[in-house]
Design an enzyme around this catalytic site. Structure first.
Site, short mmCIF file in Angstrom:
data_model
loop_
_atom_site.label_atom_id
_atom_site.label_comp_id
_atom_site.label_asym_id
_atom_site.label_seq_id
_atom_site.Cartn_x
_atom_site.Cartn_y
_atom_site.Cartn_z
N ASP A 55 16.61 -18.68 37.31
CA ASP A 55 16.36 -19.34 38.68
C ASP A 55 17.47 -19.07 39.20
O ASP A 55 17.70 -18.64 40.64
CB ASP A 55 16.02 -20.96 38.07
CG ASP A 55 17.64 -20.95 37.56
OD1 ASP A 55 18.24 -20.27 36.68
OD2 ASP A 55 18.01 -21.98 37.04
N ARG A 111 25.50 -19.39 37.50
CA ARG A 111 25.63 -20.98 36.80
C ARG A 111 25.39 -21.22 35.21
O ARG A 111 24.66 -20.12 34.75
CB ARG A 111 25.97 -21.94 37.90
CG ARG A 111 24.28 -22.19 37.63
CD ARG A 111 24.41 -23.76 38.72
NE ARG A 111 22.65 -23.74 38.22
CZ ARG A 111 21.54 -24.36 39.65
NH1 ARG A 111 22.98 -24.38 40.84
NH2 ARG A 111 20.69 -24.11 40.21
N ASP A 112 25.55 -21.87 34.91
CA ASP A 112 25.23 -22.51 33.47
C ASP A 112 24.19 -22.81 33.66
O ASP A 112 23.01 -23.49 32.87
CB ASP A 112 26.49 -23.57 32.43
CG ASP A 112 26.28 -24.83 33.76
OD1 ASP A 112 25.51 -24.56 34.69
OD2 ASP A 112 26.91 -25.27 33.35
N GLU A 113 23.00 -21.69 33.74
CA GLU A 113 21.32 -22.04 33.60
C GLU A 113 20.83 -20.87 33.02
O GLU A 113 20.57 -20.33 32.53
CB GLU A 113 21.02 -22.52 34.87
CG GLU A 113 20.13 -23.02 34.85
CD GLU A 113 19.71 -24.29 35.65
OE1 GLU A 113 18.85 -25.49 35.50
OE2 GLU A 113 20.91 -24.88 36.69
N ASP A 171 9.79 -21.84 39.59
CA ASP A 171 10.41 -20.71 40.54
C ASP A 171 9.82 -19.52 40.18
O ASP A 171 9.28 -18.97 41.76
CB ASP A 171 11.96 -20.13 40.39
CG ASP A 171 12.94 -21.51 39.87
OD1 ASP A 171 12.17 -22.81 39.65
OD2 ASP A 171 14.05 -21.27 40.54
N TRP A 204 5.15 -26.03 38.25
CA TRP A 204 6.36 -25.42 37.27
C TRP A 204 4.74 -24.92 35.96
O TRP A 204 5.44 -23.83 35.72
CB TRP A 204 7.12 -26.51 36.85
CG TRP A 204 8.25 -26.54 37.61
CD1 TRP A 204 9.79 -25.79 37.07
CD2 TRP A 204 9.18 -26.96 39.40
NE1 TRP A 204 10.48 -25.84 37.70
CE2 TRP A 204 10.18 -26.43 39.52
CE3 TRP A 204 7.80 -27.03 40.02
CZ2 TRP A 204 10.00 -26.55 40.61
CZ3 TRP A 204 8.54 -27.88 41.37
CH2 TRP A 204 9.63 -27.74 41.43
N GLU A 228 19.58 -21.36 46.51
CA GLU A 228 18.82 -22.68 46.48
C GLU A 228 18.65 -23.60 47.39
O GLU A 228 16.97 -23.97 47.80
CB GLU A 228 19.38 -22.62 45.26
CG GLU A 228 19.14 -24.46 44.25
CD GLU A 228 19.53 -24.74 43.05
OE1 GLU A 228 20.67 -24.39 43.10
OE2 GLU A 228 19.23 -25.15 42.17
N HIS A 265 18.87 -18.22 44.09
CA HIS A 265 17.78 -18.15 43.53
C HIS A 265 16.33 -17.98 44.92
O HIS A 265 16.70 -18.73 45.49
CB HIS A 265 17.76 -19.98 44.25
CG HIS A 265 17.87 -21.00 42.95
ND1 HIS A 265 18.54 -20.89 42.10
CD2 HIS A 265 17.20 -21.63 42.30
CE1 HIS A 265 19.16 -21.64 41.67
NE2 HIS A 265 17.78 -22.09 41.34
C1 BGC Z 1 17.40 -25.10 38.65
C2 BGC Z 1 15.61 -24.59 39.39
C3 BGC Z 1 14.20 -25.42 38.46
C4 BGC Z 1 14.68 -26.90 38.91
C5 BGC Z 1 13.89 -28.17 37.79
C6 BGC Z 1 17.46 -26.15 38.10
O1 BGC Z 1 18.39 -26.80 38.08
O2 BGC Z 1 18.05 -23.94 39.25
O3 BGC Z 1 15.23 -23.25 40.19
O4 BGC Z 1 13.09 -25.26 38.64
O5 BGC Z 1 15.91 -26.91 37.73
O6 BGC Z 1 14.13 -28.74 39.53
#
Ligand code: BGC
Length: 848
Positions: free
Chosen positions: A436, A440-442, A449, A503, A718, A751
């Site tokens: 995504d 960050r912490d993701e 996405d 998704w 984003e 994003h």
């Molecule tokens: C991500 C998004 C993802 C979403 C789901 C987020 O934290 O960065 O891009 O699809 O969560 O809602």
């Protein structure tokens, strides 16, 4: 003259090492004879010989391939005028199931807790070959990510090997030819960091998701000149320490490297044997390894009030710094990273808990440091602990090795910058899996996405191996009831694996998009059962507690809805889930009907067509007045039925007019989120509102694509107002009225989802889109507007390059088009004139 311009095996031109028993062979032709097409091709691999009239994805079907063997593919092609061409390409087989004599090893003495990051393990093995080696092949895999050196020299060019897969099901191993690196006495060093498998890599900051600690599996096979061979595999003869030069490494938090460490004096002890969880398959690397994509140099360097030296690379990207340092023993240099500055300082709040910091402890003298076991998403690097004069800083943009496949340019400079931002958005988020965001912490494989960005991605890049790899994990991780994890690999995601729209629909939309781009029906076939299970689950939910007209309205269990729409907050976006869910459901059924027909599943095709009709009926009856007006109006709820072809005749026109009115009421702005944005311009342009589509494209006040460009964005954001018009960064919680909703103010500047509008530039401005798999047949139908005076672009299809170049000059529209050998084009000029074209260069002119 006919030539074979390219041969690929498993979609690679060179360097293919495969464990597939039936590797797929493709080739592209070129000819200076207009209209040339393949009549037949003779393909030979060893003892196997076949004749074919196809060019793409021809599976090797000869006797079983031998492991660790080099093969040559020879092709002799004859075109429809009898001209011939010949070419050859090589590939190698991997282990093809050969059992490993090596054992998985780890540091048996080392432990770390749930709150701690695993210390990188440094494994060492010294060895002396017993004779003169004619070939040495090394295979390596890890739980964690590994870095390998042989006699001090790096092995391979890849970052983060063995790559990110659903480790419980499959782990890749890499093959390296190290013949040239072998000496009389040798030292192999492998550093294994926690990486995705056991480091903190999950937005809930969980560690040990796929392994309790790091492990290494390595086999070096030396073939001697006397015909004998020897295997040196990981076992308890290897030594290990956690006191090596790499002291710390985590994707989110960065890396610490101590150059003062003398490995010869480090406290090594014998490694212990371990085993991965479950019984994952070990497969020769079948994805697109992460490598250095570009080297960036700073465009400016300034000292901030804090004293930090801030380097601006002029581009937001995923990667690492590369520092040439003049240092002294023990000097500590810190590199921090951020996407934006506030008051001249790095603004790191959007990184949430990610520390994104690299620390380097110098030895004396000139030295170079660049992190190898982490990456960051950044534009700015802040450096402390060194004088500017002692440092030359550059950076490596890292990305998966997906070949560039497309280009687009037009007479509008901000639109061109937008296209560059889309490309960088893609590169930054194709780091072994589709993420995504990179900062960050993701950085996780959020399925929604890529569901919306896949088509744009497939235009810019050859995504074949990348998607093949990721979709294999998706299939492995599909829930028993048909749901698709929100993130793939699932990676400790706390959400249950349920069917959710967009998704989850990615299990259909992504392979379908990839099929259209590259034409490999085998991917559809492999994915088909997973697609069916997903739609069965969607149907189940659409029937739950629903009667009459509400049957087929897909509300439960959960949808992200119009995620990240500029209006409202997370609750409002989610509340739009039933419109979004129902429309995506209809679209997936439409795609499935096509896929089923392609795969000769005629009954299924009819079933999905029927189901789609029912869904459309419900959408119309529940959400609209029956004549094209929504009872609750918002842009996405018009965009989806229009783009997904769910409307008829006068209803279509009414819906499009209503959408155009909403756009107008929003003062010529979009109000769509992730799920509607990609299709908004199509919904307008394809239904009589081309002018409005261009107005939106060229809008540059917030929210809009060009607002991001005008605000200095170099990637896609984003949230539409990530940087607000007043210059502040929008770190507000996602839920309106809440002080803190745990989202940490989701505000990523990288994003790609909203960059999915790139698709419209290629398909409508340039006019190019595939009509069948791999662009075997394609359409070119430019829709000029918005004051554009020219547009040009190209796409490298598996048949070869298509290029389109149109301009408006002196009242005339001229178009030049290249059609590759093996494909056919239906051209429609803006004045409605149509032409059916075969390969060659074509030129047309018509009055504007
Ligand atoms: C991500 C998004 C993802 C979403 C789901 C987020 O934290 O960065 O891009 O699809 O969560 O809602």
């Amino acid at each position: 003259m006919l030539t074979i311009a390219k041969i690929t095996v498993e979609n690679l031109e060179t360097g293919c090492v495969t464990d597939r028993p039936h590797p797929r062979i493709s080739f592209a032709l070129e000819s200076d004879r207009p209209g040339a097409a393949l009549r037949t091709a003779a393909i030979t691999v060893g003892d196997w010989h076949t004749e074919t009239a196809e060019q793409l994805h021809i599976p090797y079907a000869g006797p079983p391939l031998h492991p660790l063997t080099d093969y040559t593919v020879e092709i002799r092609a004859t075109d429809d005028a009898g001209e011939t061409a010949q070419a050859a390409a090589g590939f190698s087989t991997g282990r093809l199931g050969t059992p490993w004599t090596a054992k998985w090893i780890t540091d048996g003495e080392y432990t770390f807790g749930r709150e701690e990051s695993p210390a990188p393990m440094t494994f060492r093995r010294r060895f002396t070959p017993r004779g003169r080696a004619k070939r040495a092949i090394l295979h390596a895999a890890a739980l964690g990510i590994y870095e390998l050196t042989l006699n001090g020299e790096k092995v391979g060019t890849q970052y983060f090997a063995p790559g990110f897969t659903s480790y419980e099901h499959q782990i890749q191993y890499q093959s390296y030819d190290v013949t040239g690196q072998l000496r009389k006495s040798n030292e192999l060093i492998a550093v294994v960091a926690g990486g995705w498998a056991c480091g903190f890599f999950n937005y809930n900051r969980k560690n040990k998701i796929s392994a309790d600690k790091q492990a290494l599996l390595l086999e070096l096979r030396v073939f001697y000149e006397d015909g004998s061979d020897e295997i040196l595999g990981t076992d308890t003869d290897w030594d290990v320490t956690t006191q090596g030069s790499y002291r710390f490494a985590e994707f989110y938090d960065g890396e610490t490297y101590d150059a003062t460490v003398d490995l010869a004096k480090a406290p090594f002890h014998p490694a212990a044997v371990t085993a991965p969880r479950g019984t994952p398959k070990l497969l020769a690397d079948y994805g697109s390894p992460v490598r250095v994509r570009e080297t960036l140099t700073p465009i400016s360097c300034q000292k901030a009030a804090s004293g930090e030296i801030i380097y601006d690379f002029g581009q937001n990207f995923a990667g690492v710094v590369c520092a040439q340092i003049s240092g002294r023993h023990g000097q500590r240099i810190t590199f921090r990273h951020a996407e934006v500055l506030v008051d001249g300082e790095l603004f790191v709040k959007p990184l949430r808990t990610a520390k994104a910091t690299a620390t380097y402890l110098c030895r004396d003298g000139e030295q170079t440091y660049s992190p190898r076991l982490t990456y960051m998403g950044f534009r700015y690097a802040g450096v402390s602990g060194i004088d500017e004069a002692d440092l030359t800083l550059s950076a490596y943009a890292l990305a998966s090795d997906i070949p560039e496949a497309g280009s687009f340019e037009c007479s509008n400079a901000p639109v061109n910058r937008f296209v560059q931002n889309i490309r960088w958005g893609g590169l930054s988020n194709f780091v072994d899996i589709p993420t995504d965001c990179p900062q960050r912490d993701e950085r996780q494989g959020w399925t929604g996405d890529i569901a919306v960005f896949a088509s744009t991605a497939c235009y810019h890049f050859d995504m074949s191996r990348f998607f093949d790899k990721w979709l294999l994990d998706m299939r492995a991780e599909q829930g028993r009831s048909g749901g698709i994890p929100m993130v793939v690999p699932r990676q400790g995601d706390r959400w249950p694996t349920m069917a959710t729209s967009c998704w989850g629909d990615s299990c259909i939309t992504v392979p379908w998009t990839e099929y259209l781009a590259r034409g490999d029906a085998a991917l559809l076939k492999a994915q088909y059962p997973a697609m069916k299970r997903f739609l069965k689950a969607a149907k189940f939910w659409s029937e739950l507690l629903a009667v009459g007209k509400y049957r087929r309205i897909w509300r439960f269990p959960f949808h992200f809805g119009d995620w990240c729409a500029p209006e409202g907050g997370a609750r409002d976006w989610i509340a739009r889930g039933k419109w979004v869910g129902t429309a995506y459901f209809a679209n997936s059924c439409a795609i499935m009907a096509e896929i089923a027909s392609l795969l000769d599943e005629t009954e299924d095709a009819a079933y999905y067509r029927r189901l789609r009709t029912e869904i459309i009926r419900s959408y119309r009856r529940v959400f609209t007045d029956g004549y094209g007006k929504l009872k609750d109006e918002f842009q996405t709820a018009y965009v989806l039925p229009l783009f997904f072809g769910m409307t008829d005749g006068a209803e279509t026109a009414a819906m499009a007019d209503n959408l155009a009115r909403l756009v107008k009421e929003a003062d010529n702005h979009l109000t769509t989120g992730f799920t509607g944005t990609p299709y908004l311009l199509f919904a307008l342009s394809d239904n009589g509102h081309l002018r409005e589509a261009y107005d939106l494209l060229l809008q540059d006040t917030c929210p809009s694509w060009l607002y991001e460009v005008r605000s200095g964005g170099t990637t896609i954001w984003e949230r539409w107002d990530a940087l607000r018009p007043d210059g502040t960064v929008n770190t507000a919680p996602l839920t309106k009225g809440k002080k803190d909703d745990g989202s940490g103010g989701m505000v990523s500047f990288n994003h790609y989802a909203n960059g999915a509008a790139g698709d419209w530039l290629y398909r409508r401005v340039l006019g190019l889109e595939p009509a069948s798999g791999g662009y075997r047949t394609f359409r070119v139908r430019p829709m000029p507007g918005g004051g554009l005076t020219w547009a040009k672009g190209s796409h490298l299809t598996p048949y070869g390059k298509i290029s389109v170049d149109w301009r408006i000059e002196n009242g005339a529209f001229t178009l030049a088009l290249r059609v590759p050998v093996g494909s056919a084009c239906e051209l429609t000029l803006p004045n409605g004139e149509t032409h059916s074209l075969r390969s060659g260069i074509h030129q047309y002119q018509s009055p504007v």
